[in-house]
Design an enzyme around this catalytic site. Sequence first.
Site, PDB file in Angstrom:
ATOM      1  NE  ARG A 144      -4.149  -1.945   0.314  1.00 12.33           N
ATOM      2  CZ  ARG A 144      -4.064  -3.275   0.005  1.00 12.33           C
ATOM      3  NH1 ARG A 144      -3.206  -3.727  -0.438  1.00 12.33           N
ATOM      4  NH2 ARG A 144      -5.322  -4.269   0.336  1.00 12.33           N
ATOM      5  CB  SER A 165      -8.989  -2.285   4.566  1.00  8.37           C
ATOM      6  OG  SER A 165      -9.013  -3.787   3.979  1.00  8.37           O
ATOM      7  CD  GLU A 177      -5.718   0.170   2.323  1.00  9.67           C
ATOM      8  OE1 GLU A 177      -5.839  -1.225   3.291  1.00  9.67           O
ATOM      9  OE2 GLU A 177      -6.298   0.474   1.372  1.00  9.67           O
TER      10      GLU A 177
HETATM   11  N1  EPU Z   1     -10.755 -12.066  10.691  1.00  7.35           N
HETATM   12  C1  EPU Z   1     -11.716 -12.143  11.129  1.00  7.35           C
HETATM   13  N2  EPU Z   1     -12.273 -11.815  11.227  1.00  7.35           N
HETATM   14  C2  EPU Z   1     -13.099  -9.749  10.603  1.00  7.35           C
HETATM   15  C3  EPU Z   1     -11.665  -9.687   9.945  1.00  7.35           C
HETATM   16  C4  EPU Z   1     -10.835 -10.683   9.021  1.00  7.35           C
HETATM   17  O1  EPU Z   1     -11.883 -13.083  11.695  1.00  7.35           O
HETATM   18  O2  EPU Z   1     -13.838  -9.569  10.807  1.00  7.35           O
HETATM   19  C5  EPU Z   1      -9.930 -12.522   9.669  1.00  7.35           C
HETATM   20  C6  EPU Z   1     -10.191 -13.365   8.885  1.00  7.35           C
HETATM   21  O3  EPU Z   1     -11.188 -14.544   8.578  1.00  7.35           O
HETATM   22  C7  EPU Z   1      -8.858 -14.021   7.708  1.00  7.35           C
HETATM   23  C8  EPU Z   1      -8.321 -12.746   8.046  1.00  7.35           C
HETATM   24  O4  EPU Z   1      -8.907 -11.888   9.044  1.00  7.35           O
HETATM   25  O5  EPU Z   1      -8.883 -15.671   8.458  1.00  7.35           O
HETATM   26  C9  EPU Z   1      -7.742 -12.341   6.845  1.00  7.35           C
HETATM   27  O6  EPU Z   1      -9.061 -11.415   6.270  1.00  7.35           O
HETATM   28  P1  EPU Z   1      -9.692 -11.129   4.782  1.00  7.35           P
HETATM   29  O7  EPU Z   1      -9.482 -12.190   4.039  1.00  7.35           O
HETATM   30  O8  EPU Z   1     -10.788 -10.690   4.417  1.00  7.35           O
HETATM   31  O9  EPU Z   1      -8.560 -10.214   4.332  1.00  7.35           O
HETATM   32  P2  EPU Z   1      -7.581  -9.195   5.237  1.00  7.35           P
HETATM   33  O10 EPU Z   1      -6.339  -8.959   5.296  1.00  7.35           O
HETATM   34  O11 EPU Z   1      -8.852  -8.494   6.242  1.00  7.35           O
HETATM   35  C10 EPU Z   1      -6.803  -7.255   3.304  1.00  7.35           C
HETATM   36  C11 EPU Z   1      -7.000  -6.198   2.300  1.00  7.35           C
HETATM   37  C12 EPU Z   1      -8.533  -6.164   1.340  1.00  7.35           C
HETATM   38  C13 EPU Z   1      -8.605  -7.753   0.629  1.00  7.35           C
HETATM   39  C14 EPU Z   1      -8.205  -8.128   1.315  1.00  7.35           C
HETATM   40  C15 EPU Z   1      -8.342  -9.560   0.649  1.00  7.35           C
HETATM   41  C16 EPU Z   1      -5.375  -4.429   3.340  1.00  7.35           C
HETATM   42  C17 EPU Z   1      -5.466  -3.548   4.689  1.00  7.35           C
HETATM   43  N3  EPU Z   1      -6.724  -5.132   3.388  1.00  7.35           N
HETATM   44  O12 EPU Z   1      -8.029  -7.636   3.861  1.00  7.35           O
HETATM   45  O13 EPU Z   1      -7.929  -4.971   0.515  1.00  7.35           O
HETATM   46  O14 EPU Z   1      -9.730  -7.477  -0.408  1.00  7.35           O
HETATM   47  O15 EPU Z   1      -6.291  -8.392   1.768  1.00  7.35           O
HETATM   48  O16 EPU Z   1      -7.048  -9.855  -0.436  1.00  7.35           O
HETATM   49  O17 EPU Z   1      -4.089  -5.403   3.383  1.00  7.35           O
HETATM   50  C18 EPU Z   1      -8.995  -2.864   1.103  1.00  7.35           C
HETATM   51  O18 EPU Z   1      -7.436  -2.480   1.147  1.00  7.35           O
HETATM   52  O19 EPU Z   1      -9.454  -1.924   1.031  1.00  7.35           O
HETATM   53  C19 EPU Z   1      -9.001  -3.980   1.052  1.00  7.35           C
HETATM   54  C20 EPU Z   1     -10.525  -4.585   0.834  1.00  7.35           C
END
Ligand code: EPU
Length: 336
Positions: A163, A235, A331
């Site tokens: 990012r 995010s 972010e």
């Molecule tokens: N999780 C939870 N509870 C929650 C949210 C997440 O337990 O409320 C757990 C999920 O079960 C999973 C892990 O945390 O095991 C990661 O969650 P997720 O796959 O939803 O991805 P993230 O790390 O929360 C990042 C990016 C997203 C992108 C997703 C998929 C960042 C800041 N965010 O989110 O990007 O879509 O990975 O690759 O890096 C954005 O930047 O606006 C965005 C949506």
Amino acid sequence: MIDIKYNYSLRSHNTFGIDVRAKKFIEYGTTKELVQLIKEGEIESPFLHIGSGSNLLFIRDFEGTILHSKIDSIEITHQDSESVYLRVGSGIDWDKFVAYTVDQNWYGLENLSLIPGEVGASAVQNIGAYGVEVKDFIQKVETVDLSGDQRIFAKDECNYAYRYSIFKEPENKNKVVTHVHYKLSKIEELNLGYGSIQAALARYGEISLKNVRKAIIQIREEKLPDPRIIGNAGSFFMNPIVDRAHFEQIKERYPNMPFYELSTDQVKIPAGWMIDVCGWKGKSLGNAGVHKNQALVLVNRGEATGQEIINLAHAIQKSVFDEFKINIHPEVNFIK
Ligand code: EPU
């Protein structure tokens, strides 16, 4: 086409749907028009260039000039049997561009389907999702400085990281991205490593470029609120990177914690998971709330002000620090 408006509501230009006004709001359709605006002294300070406002939080009226690109050309600069090289205008809606590349059977951007925003911001923010970052496909970035200087940055000069690009540095705040050059593949190259993609793909039959796009859209629609219905900026926080010793301490307390290995000493922990563990999912503070399906997303529950969203963000940061001794950072860019 140059379009200048005064005392203009920004509500439809930020996906949080915050109702603030810009003293001056300017749209332009070509690099030449942007240079003309600069020469004529139309861009009054302070100035801010926005895309679709999907990563911004306005706190108050903006007492300067907001600029928005409407440059919407897509040119093939060259191609060979394996790759296609594109020069794309910064004002094109990101997902319209991704849809176009998938229709053409060009591989690379499909995992980045449905990310809100525009082409210019993709290169500033290094957008990423489902195991892919846009930097892997960027070749160069064309910019115009508010002094009028035009400069093309090769990908290596952009210093891309999670990012991050040099366009986020204060000394580059005067640079406007006008075009982004991408290299996409004509040969099948799919990235299916991310946990939930395979399961979502199973619903669509064969593994193909078009079905990967459908699967990604499905995953996003299930987890992330549609900003046209509930104001949000995706995010809200970045996922923090911690050292291995710190990670191991947390892992002892939470053996099922999800994480991404970065190197032998560094691990990335999902901020959404930490916020969820702290009990914030679905909660509200005033008109600001935490989304019920993904705790990393803060939402505008109605007529929230930017300050209400910040108050919620601070309360969440404190909870996460108290529980994990980790500082999480937004972010989203706060515009004060
Ligand atoms: N999780 C939870 N509870 C929650 C949210 C997440 O337990 O409320 C757990 C999920 O079960 C999973 C892990 O945390 O095991 C990661 O969650 P997720 O796959 O939803 O991805 P993230 O790390 O929360 C990042 C990016 C997203 C992108 C997703 C998929 C960042 C800041 N965010 O989110 O990007 O879509 O990975 O690759 O890096 C954005 O930047 O606006 C965005 C949506």
